[in-house]
Scaffold this motif. Structure first.
Motif, mmCIF file in Angstrom:
data_model
loop_
_atom_site.group_PDB
_atom_site.id
_atom_site.type_symbol
_atom_site.label_atom_id
_atom_site.label_comp_id
_atom_site.label_asym_id
_atom_site.label_seq_id
_atom_site.Cartn_x
_atom_site.Cartn_y
_atom_site.Cartn_z
ATOM 1 N N ALA A 186 0.817 -1.218 0.000
ATOM 2 C CA ALA A 186 0.000 0.000 0.000
ATOM 3 C C ALA A 186 0.848 1.264 0.000
ATOM 4 C CB ALA A 186 -0.926 -0.011 1.216
ATOM 5 N N HIS A 187 2.113 1.158 0.423
ATOM 6 C CA HIS A 187 3.003 2.323 0.471
ATOM 7 C C HIS A 187 3.873 2.441 -0.775
ATOM 8 C CE1 HIS A 187 1.880 3.061 4.623
ATOM 9 N NE2 HIS A 187 2.160 1.800 4.928
ATOM 10 N N ARG A 188 3.669 1.576 -1.739
ATOM 11 C CA ARG A 188 4.506 1.567 -2.942
ATOM 12 C C ARG A 188 3.723 2.034 -4.166
ATOM 13 N NH1 ARG A 188 9.097 -2.288 -3.194
ATOM 14 N NH2 ARG A 188 9.795 -2.596 -1.037
ATOM 15 N N MET A 189 4.473 2.425 -5.206
ATOM 16 C CA MET A 189 3.829 2.758 -6.474
ATOM 17 C C MET A 189 3.319 1.470 -7.105
ATOM 18 S SD MET A 189 5.329 4.733 -9.851
ATOM 19 C CE MET A 189 5.403 6.326 -9.042
ATOM 20 N N ASP A 190 2.035 1.414 -7.404
ATOM 21 C CA ASP A 190 1.425 0.196 -7.942
ATOM 22 C C ASP A 190 1.518 0.221 -9.468
ATOM 23 O OD1 ASP A 190 -0.061 -2.012 -8.607
ATOM 24 O OD2 ASP A 190 -1.610 -1.638 -7.087
ATOM 25 N N LEU A 191 2.379 -0.642 -10.019
ATOM 26 C CA LEU A 191 2.589 -0.711 -11.466
ATOM 27 C C LEU A 191 2.020 -2.001 -12.057
ATOM 28 C CD1 LEU A 191 6.308 0.563 -11.611
ATOM 29 C CD2 LEU A 191 4.216 1.886 -11.909
ATOM 30 N N ARG A 192 1.128 -2.653 -11.314
ATOM 31 C CA ARG A 192 0.622 -3.951 -11.776
ATOM 32 C C ARG A 192 -0.270 -3.836 -13.011
ATOM 33 N NH1 ARG A 192 -0.947 -6.213 -5.822
ATOM 34 N NH2 ARG A 192 -1.335 -3.976 -5.557
ATOM 35 N N ALA A 193 -0.781 -2.651 -13.290
ATOM 36 C CA ALA A 193 -1.623 -2.475 -14.485
ATOM 37 C C ALA A 193 -0.785 -2.321 -15.752
ATOM 38 C CB ALA A 193 -2.523 -1.254 -14.312
ATOM 39 N N ILE A 194 0.517 -2.069 -15.588
ATOM 40 C CA ILE A 194 1.404 -1.892 -16.747
ATOM 41 C C ILE A 194 1.881 -3.260 -17.222
ATOM 42 C CG2 ILE A 194 3.625 -0.937 -17.487
ATOM 43 C CD1 ILE A 194 3.192 1.329 -15.525
ATOM 44 N N PRO A 195 1.881 -3.505 -18.542
ATOM 45 C CA PRO A 195 2.324 -4.811 -19.068
ATOM 46 C C PRO A 195 3.847 -4.977 -19.002
ATOM 47 C CG PRO A 195 1.722 -3.359 -20.871
ATOM 48 C CD PRO A 195 1.362 -2.631 -19.614
ATOM 49 N N ILE A 196 4.320 -5.274 -17.800
ATOM 50 C CA ILE A 196 5.748 -5.507 -17.543
ATOM 51 C C ILE A 196 6.045 -6.983 -17.809
ATOM 52 C CG2 ILE A 196 7.478 -5.568 -15.699
ATOM 53 C CD1 ILE A 196 5.942 -3.190 -14.434
ATOM 54 N N PHE A 197 7.258 -7.270 -18.309
ATOM 55 C CA PHE A 197 7.625 -8.679 -18.513
ATOM 56 C C PHE A 197 9.135 -8.846 -18.430
ATOM 57 C CE2 PHE A 197 8.058 -6.772 -22.601
ATOM 58 C CZ PHE A 197 8.835 -7.576 -23.423
ATOM 59 N N THR A 198 9.567 -10.097 -18.364
ATOM 60 C CA THR A 198 10.995 -10.410 -18.243
ATOM 61 C C THR A 198 11.477 -11.096 -19.513
ATOM 62 O OG1 THR A 198 10.621 -12.597 -17.261
ATOM 63 C CG2 THR A 198 10.715 -10.722 -15.746
ATOM 64 N N ILE A 199 12.762 -10.996 -19.779
ATOM 65 C CA ILE A 199 13.386 -11.734 -20.892
ATOM 66 C C ILE A 199 14.693 -12.325 -20.370
ATOM 67 C CG2 ILE A 199 14.215 -11.684 -23.268
ATOM 68 C CD1 ILE A 199 12.634 -9.168 -23.767
ATOM 69 N N ASP A 200 14.795 -13.636 -20.392
ATOM 70 C CA ASP A 200 15.980 -14.344 -19.907
ATOM 71 C C ASP A 200 16.178 -15.599 -20.744
ATOM 72 O OD1 ASP A 200 17.328 -13.257 -17.364
ATOM 73 O OD2 ASP A 200 15.196 -13.024 -16.890
ATOM 74 N N SER A 201 17.186 -16.380 -20.390
ATOM 75 C CA SER A 201 17.344 -17.690 -21.023
ATOM 76 C C SER A 201 16.257 -18.619 -20.487
ATOM 77 C CB SER A 201 18.722 -18.269 -20.730
ATOM 78 O OG SER A 201 18.871 -18.507 -19.347
ATOM 79 N N ALA A 202 15.980 -19.673 -21.215
ATOM 80 C CA ALA A 202 14.905 -20.586 -20.826
ATOM 81 C C ALA A 202 15.188 -21.245 -19.475
ATOM 82 C CB ALA A 202 14.726 -21.649 -21.900
ATOM 83 N N GLU A 203 16.484 -21.405 -19.125
ATOM 84 C CA GLU A 203 16.851 -22.118 -17.902
ATOM 85 C C GLU A 203 16.824 -21.238 -16.657
ATOM 86 O OE1 GLU A 203 19.164 -21.718 -20.432
ATOM 87 O OE2 GLU A 203 18.493 -23.440 -21.611
ATOM 88 N N THR A 204 16.736 -19.935 -16.827
ATOM 89 C CA THR A 204 16.866 -19.013 -15.693
ATOM 90 C C THR A 204 15.749 -19.196 -14.671
ATOM 91 O OG1 THR A 204 17.952 -17.373 -17.102
ATOM 92 C CG2 THR A 204 17.041 -16.591 -15.018
ATOM 93 N N LYS A 205 16.143 -19.275 -13.406
ATOM 94 C CA LYS A 205 15.170 -19.385 -12.314
ATOM 95 C C LYS A 205 15.247 -18.199 -11.362
ATOM 96 C CE LYS A 205 15.148 -24.454 -12.439
ATOM 97 N NZ LYS A 205 15.491 -25.706 -11.708
ATOM 98 N N ASP A 206 16.403 -17.536 -11.320
ATOM 99 C CA ASP A 206 16.564 -16.356 -10.451
ATOM 100 C C ASP A 206 16.412 -15.099 -11.316
ATOM 101 O OD1 ASP A 206 18.862 -16.937 -11.874
ATOM 102 O OD2 ASP A 206 20.238 -16.447 -10.250
ATOM 103 N N ILE A 207 15.162 -14.686 -11.499
ATOM 104 C CA ILE A 207 14.843 -13.590 -12.429
ATOM 105 C C ILE A 207 14.829 -12.271 -11.658
ATOM 106 C CG2 ILE A 207 13.187 -12.752 -14.129
ATOM 107 C CD1 ILE A 207 12.030 -15.607 -14.222
ATOM 108 N N ASP A 208 15.830 -11.418 -11.909
ATOM 109 C CA ASP A 208 15.866 -10.185 -11.120
ATOM 110 C C ASP A 208 15.613 -8.912 -11.913
ATOM 111 O OD1 ASP A 208 18.349 -10.362 -12.369
ATOM 112 O OD2 ASP A 208 19.452 -10.661 -10.510
ATOM 113 N N ASP A 209 15.297 -8.999 -13.210
ATOM 114 C CA ASP A 209 15.020 -7.773 -13.954
ATOM 115 C C ASP A 209 13.834 -7.945 -14.894
ATOM 116 O OD1 ASP A 209 16.258 -8.401 -16.856
ATOM 117 O OD2 ASP A 209 17.630 -9.162 -15.332
ATOM 118 N N ALA A 210 13.036 -6.897 -15.001
ATOM 119 C CA ALA A 210 11.879 -6.866 -15.895
ATOM 120 C C ALA A 210 11.841 -5.508 -16.581
ATOM 121 C CB ALA A 210 10.584 -7.116 -15.114
#
Length: 727
Positions: A244-268
């Motif tokens: 509730a104290h953060r900027m809510d960006l869930r309505a924006i179509p954000i996505f990630t791009i990584d290798s197929a094997e990646t499990k630790d996804i830290d950027d979108a």
């Protein structure tokens, strides 16, 4: 210590000097001098006394050391010699075998220099004392000269210790083991060892890799107190009160791009094109600092590790999986806390402004590089202008293409805009002199038994380069925020090449037939970039690109904003990978305090020491991790080539020494061809660029094609030998 810092220290050792006197004495740029002096004061190499600079506490001789002795670390050991690295950074000392007195790699030692070394001008000495012994090693079980069971430490060819019977039960010749030196003698052959870990046969890369990790003191398991803290995040979801104290960006179509094997996804990412032709780019990074708090067991362990280590099909994470693959990972269709860098760019792709905000995001889809490349290529094919096919995309049929469009439906319209912005950024990078050095990475194909069954060159398509550029933008903004707000920070720095390396590069270029004329002793990035472009695709590409790469300083972390020479950026830091890099986590913590409104005095108090320590630790651990990853990759390459003994390939000469040449195959595997197979006479090596046989006149140059046969592959050593095949 940089060459300039060495010159500064040498000058003030002669007599105390003011800044102006130093500038007149050394004839260097004032801003560069100020930066170096400030850094040396911060590290204790310089001190202020009565308005002048004098040597600092860090340069004082060890008061407990015997007269004339030098504190060192033994860094290399062979049967008849060793090398010690001076703790003051002033270079290496050669230690003949008789003068080693049983010292081992990573021992802290005191060395006394010989008054009359065998080679005039060289540093040669004797070990006086082992002050802090290192008794933990990995090695290979072998036989001593009299047939008893022994062990040869990794990296110490022909050095063998007899094994104690206790603990050696069940070990076989050729096994990889971890061992402790239980008794030290005056000579290496008097040392005794005991096996404490058994890894398996040295014929297998996976077992040899375990031994390397043991020998480098890499901790595979997390301590109990770290696991206990991590268990609090089992199957965790975000805290709604915090959201509730953060900027809510869930309505924006954000996505990630990584290798197929990646499990630790830290950027979108998210991107919108504005009506004025500009862009609003969002780079959303996992908010690891929200979960990993200062002083916690998680933070202490992350600081010690400083980086995740990736090899073959495995990862040794910086953080436990509950965080790295769970609550911190930006998994698709899951609400996550992020630290977002929201950037505004003009129509040409220049940064106009940025904001850092704590946010809540929901990634729409886990993008895969290969799939994004295929979509970008299909979109380009639909335009009227012909485009070059993207090899990283691979072949794709209409049915598969339709499936991809459905998978990426929520973000599909962003892709051509991302491609458009990326290509504009490429133009800007080229204009400022950003260097594009050709280099290849290997992808190891590992089967279900952990064996390497194939090696392919890792492709880099448009999407890989695109994401790299967008991350670079966020990293640039983070560093700018730290510098302009004058707060303690951890920067990613890459200093200009020094004069000595430039002399070697000039010799390399001359050997390639290029009489490059630079305006100044240190060339600009535009001058080097022009050389790279001029030779790209030419027979001399390999020696020129390799020569320029070797002339570069090593990038590192520092609390001073020294800029990034290779990227041609005044501001650069690492902000985008806090799951796997501690420097990123560190500056997230600093930026978070800035957002909360902490004043500069408080920031200076809280983070000055932290930024310096994090920079030093992260730089040190990065070097260790890179060496481990390279050494382990060599093991797997040797394992793969062991199954191809006797086969014939065409390769390219990638390295030249007086002993022979290194030949690289198309799949990035490198092997050694002895000079005796190439030359009838004594080989003449010209600036590491070419080898000439004076009797036959035959010449081999970096980049020359060579036909070879695979002669041998030693998995334990990670060594591959080739035999020259006369064409």
């Amino acid at each position: 210590m940089t060459p300039l810092q060495k010159n500064i220290l040498a000058a003030v050792k002669r007599r105390p000097m003011t800044l102006r006197e130093l500038q007149n004495n050394l004839q260097v740029d004032n801003s560069r001098l100020r930066t170096s002096v400030s850094a040396m004061v911060a590290t204790g190499e310089l001190a202020m006394k009565n308005g002048t600079y004098v040597p600092g506490f860090a340069t004082y001789e060890n008061p407990t050391a015997p007269g004339g002795s030098i504190p060192c670390t033994l860094v290399k050991l062979a049967a008849r010699f060793g090398f010690a690295s001076r703790d003051d950074g002033e270079g290496d000392i050669f230690i003949p075998g008789r003068a080693l007195h049983g010292a081992m790699p990573n021992d802290k030692i005191l060395v006394k220099l010989f008054d009359h070394p065998r080679v005039e001008g060289s540093s040669e000495g004797e070990v006086l004392e082992v002050t802090v012994p290192n008794n933990r090693f990995a090695g290979t079980v072998c036989l001593s000269e009299d047939g008893r069971l022994a062990v040869e430490p990794d990296g110490c060819r022909d050095v063998k210790f007899l094994l104690a019977k206790q603990g050696s039960e069940g070990v076989h010749l050729g096994d990889k083991v971890g061992f402790l030196i239980t008794h030290r003698g005056e000579r290496h052959n008097a040392h005794r060892a005991a096996v404490v870990e058994k890894f398996g046969s040295s014929d297998y890369a996976s077992e040899c890799a375990k031994a390397i990790l043991y020998g480098r003191n890499v901790r595979l398991e997390f301590p109990p107190e770290v696991l206990e803290e991590a268990r609090a995040y089992d199957n965790a979801t975000i805290d709604q009160a915090e959201a509730a104290h953060r900027m809510d960006l869930r309505a924006i179509p954000i996505f990630t791009i990584d290798s197929a094997e990646t499990k630790d996804i830290d950027d979108a990412i998210s991107l919108q094109k504005l009506e004025n032709g500009g862009y609003e780019l969002g780079v959303h990074i996992a908010d690891v600092s929200h979960y990993v708090r200062p002083g916690s067991a998680l933070d202490n362990e992350a600081y010690e590790r400083a980086t995740s280590i990736y090899y073959a099909d495995k990862v040794i994470p910086m953080l436990p999986t509950q965080l790295s693959n769970g609550i911190c990972s930006l998994n698709p269709q899951e609400d996550r806390f992020a630290f977002s860098c929201l950037m505004r760019l003009d129509e040409q792709g220049n940064i106009l402004g940025y904001n850092f905000v704590k946010s809540v995001i929901r990634s729409r889809v886990k993008g895969v590089y290969k799939e994004i490349n295929a979509l970008l290529e299909s979109m380009a094919a639909e335009t009227t202008e012909p485009v070059e096919a993207d090899e990283a995309a691979g072949p794709i049929d209409s049915e598969m293409l339709n499936a991809l469009k459905e998978k990426y439906a929520e973000v599909l319209e962003q892709l051509p805009i991302m491609d458009e912005l990326y290509r504009k950024r490429l133009v800007l990078r080229k204009q400022r002199g950003g260097m594009d050095i050709e280099s290849d990475e290997a992808k190891l194909i590992i089967d279900e038994n952990g064996r390497c069954v194939d090696i392919v060159k890792r492709g880099r398509g448009t999407s890989e380069c695109m994401i790299e550029e967008f991350m670079l933008l966020a990293n640039q903004c983070a560093a700018n925020a730290g510098r302009t707000n004058k707060v303690p920070f951890v920067y990613r720095v890459h200093e200009a090449p020094d004069a000595e390396k430039m002399e070697k590069l000039s010799a390399t270029l001359l050997a390639c037939g290029l009489n490059a004329k630079f305006k100044n002793p240190i060339p600009t990035q535009l001058e080097l970039a022009a050389l790279l472009d001029e030779t790209r695709g030419q027979p001399i590409q390999t020696p020129v690109h390799t020569g320029i790469l070797r002339s570069m300083q090593k990038a590192r972390y520092a609390p001073q904003p020294l800029g990034h020479y290779g990227l041609v950026l005044a501001d650069y830091a690492h902000f985008t990978s806090p799951i796997r890099r501690y420097p990123d986590l560190a500056i997230h913590r600093i930026l978070s305090e800035m957002l909360l409104g902490a004043n500069n005095a408080q920031m200076t108090k809280d983070f000055t020491d932290f930024a310096a320590r994090a920079s030093e630790q992260s730089s040190r651990q990065e070097v260790t991790a890179v060496r481990i990853e390279r050494d382990v990759e060599d093991l797997y390459k040797a394992e793969y080539m062991h199954n191809h003994l006797g086969e014939v390939y065409m390769g390219t000469v990638a390295g030249i020494t007086p002993r022979g040449v290194f030949v690289e195959l198309e799949n990035t595997v490198e092997g050694f061809v002895p000079a005796a197979e190439l030359c009838k006479g004594e080989p003449q090596v010209v600036d590491g660029v070419s080898m000439v046989d004076p009797l036959t006149g035959r010449t081999w140059m970096l980049g020359t094609s060579m036909k070879i046969r695979v002669a041998a592959a030693d998995v334990a050593l990670g060594r591959i030998d080739f035999e020259y095949m006369v064409e």
